[in-house]
Design a protein around this motif. Structure first.
Motif, mmCIF file in Angstrom:
data_model
loop_
_atom_site.group_PDB
_atom_site.id
_atom_site.type_symbol
_atom_site.label_atom_id
_atom_site.label_comp_id
_atom_site.label_asym_id
_atom_site.label_seq_id
_atom_site.Cartn_x
_atom_site.Cartn_y
_atom_site.Cartn_z
ATOM 1 N N LEU A 94 8.816 -27.172 -16.410
ATOM 2 C CA LEU A 94 8.487 -27.536 -17.787
ATOM 3 C C LEU A 94 9.706 -27.542 -18.699
ATOM 4 C CD1 LEU A 94 5.227 -25.433 -18.091
ATOM 5 C CD2 LEU A 94 5.345 -27.933 -18.063
ATOM 6 N N GLY A 95 10.823 -27.032 -18.194
ATOM 7 C CA GLY A 95 12.044 -27.048 -18.982
ATOM 8 C C GLY A 95 12.208 -25.875 -19.921
ATOM 9 N N THR A 96 11.447 -24.812 -19.724
ATOM 10 C CA THR A 96 11.641 -23.615 -20.536
ATOM 11 C C THR A 96 12.391 -22.563 -19.734
ATOM 12 O OG1 THR A 96 10.605 -21.865 -21.844
ATOM 13 C CG2 THR A 96 9.389 -22.629 -19.913
ATOM 14 N N ASP A 97 13.188 -21.765 -20.438
ATOM 15 C CA ASP A 97 13.941 -20.712 -19.757
ATOM 16 C C ASP A 97 13.279 -19.346 -19.921
ATOM 17 O OD1 ASP A 97 14.434 -20.070 -22.393
ATOM 18 O OD2 ASP A 97 16.624 -20.145 -22.237
ATOM 19 N N THR A 98 12.058 -19.299 -20.455
ATOM 20 C CA THR A 98 11.439 -18.006 -20.756
ATOM 21 C C THR A 98 10.006 -17.936 -20.240
ATOM 22 O OG1 THR A 98 12.801 -17.782 -22.742
ATOM 23 C CG2 THR A 98 10.872 -16.361 -22.580
ATOM 24 N N LEU A 99 9.773 -16.983 -19.340
ATOM 25 C CA LEU A 99 8.430 -16.683 -18.857
ATOM 26 C C LEU A 99 8.008 -15.351 -19.459
ATOM 27 C CD1 LEU A 99 6.003 -17.215 -16.928
ATOM 28 C CD2 LEU A 99 7.259 -15.902 -15.188
ATOM 29 N N ARG A 137 14.323 -16.747 -17.542
ATOM 30 C CA ARG A 137 14.402 -15.336 -17.922
ATOM 31 C C ARG A 137 12.986 -14.773 -18.022
ATOM 32 N NH1 ARG A 137 17.401 -15.828 -23.566
ATOM 33 N NH2 ARG A 137 15.453 -16.950 -23.932
ATOM 34 N N LEU A 138 12.848 -13.497 -17.692
ATOM 35 C CA LEU A 138 11.576 -12.803 -17.797
ATOM 36 C C LEU A 138 11.557 -12.014 -19.098
ATOM 37 C CD1 LEU A 138 11.462 -11.448 -14.137
ATOM 38 C CD2 LEU A 138 10.545 -13.624 -15.001
ATOM 39 N N ALA A 139 10.487 -12.148 -19.866
ATOM 40 C CA ALA A 139 10.385 -11.503 -21.177
ATOM 41 C C ALA A 139 9.195 -10.552 -21.183
ATOM 42 C CB ALA A 139 10.234 -12.547 -22.283
ATOM 43 N N ILE A 140 9.477 -9.262 -21.024
ATOM 44 C CA ILE A 140 8.417 -8.254 -21.022
ATOM 45 C C ILE A 140 7.822 -8.156 -22.418
ATOM 46 C CG2 ILE A 140 7.859 -5.831 -20.635
ATOM 47 C CD1 ILE A 140 10.410 -5.673 -18.900
ATOM 48 N N GLU A 141 6.517 -8.326 -22.530
ATOM 49 C CA GLU A 141 5.860 -8.226 -23.828
ATOM 50 C C GLU A 141 5.115 -6.896 -23.932
ATOM 51 O OE1 GLU A 141 2.993 -10.648 -26.922
ATOM 52 O OE2 GLU A 141 3.152 -11.371 -24.858
ATOM 53 N N GLN A 171 18.371 -11.818 -16.688
ATOM 54 C CA GLN A 171 17.173 -11.824 -15.849
ATOM 55 C C GLN A 171 15.954 -11.307 -16.604
ATOM 56 O OE1 GLN A 171 17.750 -9.656 -12.199
ATOM 57 N NE2 GLN A 171 19.288 -11.077 -11.403
ATOM 58 N N VAL A 172 16.108 -10.183 -17.317
ATOM 59 C CA VAL A 172 14.949 -9.523 -17.916
ATOM 60 C C VAL A 172 15.268 -9.093 -19.345
ATOM 61 C CG1 VAL A 172 13.224 -7.707 -17.677
ATOM 62 C CG2 VAL A 172 14.337 -8.630 -15.621
ATOM 63 N N GLY A 173 14.425 -9.519 -20.273
ATOM 64 C CA GLY A 173 14.499 -9.083 -21.657
ATOM 65 C C GLY A 173 13.111 -8.784 -22.176
ATOM 66 N N VAL A 174 12.911 -8.980 -23.476
ATOM 67 C CA VAL A 174 11.633 -8.614 -24.082
ATOM 68 C C VAL A 174 11.120 -9.717 -24.993
ATOM 69 C CG1 VAL A 174 12.123 -6.140 -23.984
ATOM 70 C CG2 VAL A 174 12.742 -7.435 -26.041
ATOM 71 N N GLY A 197 21.873 -5.911 -26.782
ATOM 72 C CA GLY A 197 21.947 -6.160 -25.348
ATOM 73 C C GLY A 197 21.637 -7.584 -24.946
ATOM 74 N N GLY A 198 21.402 -8.465 -25.916
ATOM 75 C CA GLY A 198 21.060 -9.853 -25.602
ATOM 76 C C GLY A 198 19.726 -10.000 -24.915
ATOM 77 N N ARG A 199 18.770 -9.162 -25.324
ATOM 78 C CA ARG A 199 17.493 -9.126 -24.611
ATOM 79 C C ARG A 199 16.296 -9.601 -25.432
ATOM 80 N NH1 ARG A 199 18.096 -6.403 -19.659
ATOM 81 N NH2 ARG A 199 20.067 -5.266 -19.518
ATOM 82 N N ILE A 200 16.490 -10.148 -26.624
ATOM 83 C CA ILE A 200 15.360 -10.745 -27.342
ATOM 84 C C ILE A 200 15.197 -12.172 -26.822
ATOM 85 C CG2 ILE A 200 14.371 -11.365 -29.579
ATOM 86 C CD1 ILE A 200 16.154 -9.259 -30.867
ATOM 87 N N HIS A 201 14.256 -12.350 -25.930
ATOM 88 C CA HIS A 201 14.093 -13.648 -25.277
ATOM 89 C C HIS A 201 13.097 -14.551 -26.000
ATOM 90 C CE1 HIS A 201 16.832 -12.308 -22.388
ATOM 91 N NE2 HIS A 201 16.037 -12.042 -21.353
ATOM 92 N N THR A 202 12.216 -13.960 -26.797
ATOM 93 C CA THR A 202 11.331 -14.764 -27.632
ATOM 94 C C THR A 202 10.781 -13.898 -28.758
ATOM 95 O OG1 THR A 202 9.390 -16.232 -27.683
ATOM 96 C CG2 THR A 202 9.275 -14.358 -26.203
#
Length: 277
Positions: A94-99, A137-141, A171-174, A197-202
């Protein structure tokens, strides 16, 4: 900010619209981004959806959702990992870098929160490198504590970052979602920690309105209808260095009962009213 440049509409907010209707409405209103959900995308077809949004000039800001990593049974865990690998592949297509990950609640009969959180870490150790190979990237919610038993044992940004920081940030952010963290007086400092830490993915917005509906899941309020100062939280993430899309994700039976284009137009208007500098 006085434009919709950073606005993204999460598909769930207007789930009454089909994917073609959503794409058309976004084009008409000048909405540049969409956050998609796996089930309707799968029903329409992943490749067909990718072409639809691409032809409409839309950016897919996130795909929701992966996760549900907390099962104890080996076969169930293996099935969850396989499904998450498919989710990664769908995000890439789908062209997104964030799951976005909803990590999972307690297994039936269990009271072991610590064990459940460790199983999430075990899953991330396997899934993170796989996602990286696909440019995702994986974004833990973290979800509000009222969901800890059945949907997500990760309830705070502190807990989410404690998990994420075991792995590389690419690889993993939030996921920072106002609905789930607005009550937590430690959240602003944790947003700063995530940003450093560069971890705000969305970054996602929804308001908190009471009384909550029976079942509570569909209680996410329209922006401006509840208790959350959206501008304040936008300020926190921007101070932490986040400049990406801002998704509005609402689960709300009242909104779903209305005309979807009307809800989209209203949501865009509320976004401007409650996030403008």
């Amino acid at each position: 900010m006085t434009s919709l440049e950073r606005f993204s509409i999460n598909q769930m907010t207007v789930k009454q619209l089909s994917l073609p209707e959503l794409a058309d409405a976004c084009q008409e209103l000048g909405v540049p981004g969409v956050g998609l959900w796996r089930e309707p995308v799968q029903a329409y077809g992943v490749e067909a959806t990718a072409k639809l949004v691409r032809d409409a000039g839309l950016t897919v800001t996130t795909l929701c959702r992966g996760g549900f990593f907390t099962a104890i049974d080996p076969d169930e865990r293996a099935a969850a990992l396989a499904d998450n690998r498919r989710a990664v592949e769908e995000a890439a297509a789908l062209g997104t870098d964030t799951l976005v990950l909803v990590s999972g609640g307690l297994p039936a009969g269990s009271r072991d929160l610590h064990g459940a959180r460790e199983r999430i870490a075990d899953a991330l150790a396997e899934l993170g490198p796989y996602a990286e190979r696909h440019g995702v990237r994986l974004a833990i919610e973290p979800l509000h504590p009222m969901f800890a038993s059945d949907r997500c044992v990760v309830s705070t940004l502190t807990q989410a970052l404690d998990l994420a920081e075991r792995f590389p940030a690419h690889q993993v952010g939030v996921t920072v979602d106002t609905y789930h963290i607005w009550w937590d007086d430690r959240a602003p400092e944790q947003i700063a920690r995530a940003g450093a830490g560069g971890r705000i993915h969305t970054f996602q917005l929804a308001d908190w309105t009471t009384p909550l509906p029976e079942g509570v899941l569909n209680g996410r309020g329209q922006l401006g209808d509840g208790s959350i100062d959206m501008r304040e939280w936008k300020g926190y993430v921007e101070a932490a260095g986040y400049t990406g899309p801002i998704e509005v994700e609402l689960f709300n039976d009242g909104l779903w009962a209305r005309d979807g284009r009307e809800v989209l137009a209203e949501t865009a208007s509320r976004f401007l009213a409650h996030t403008a500098d």
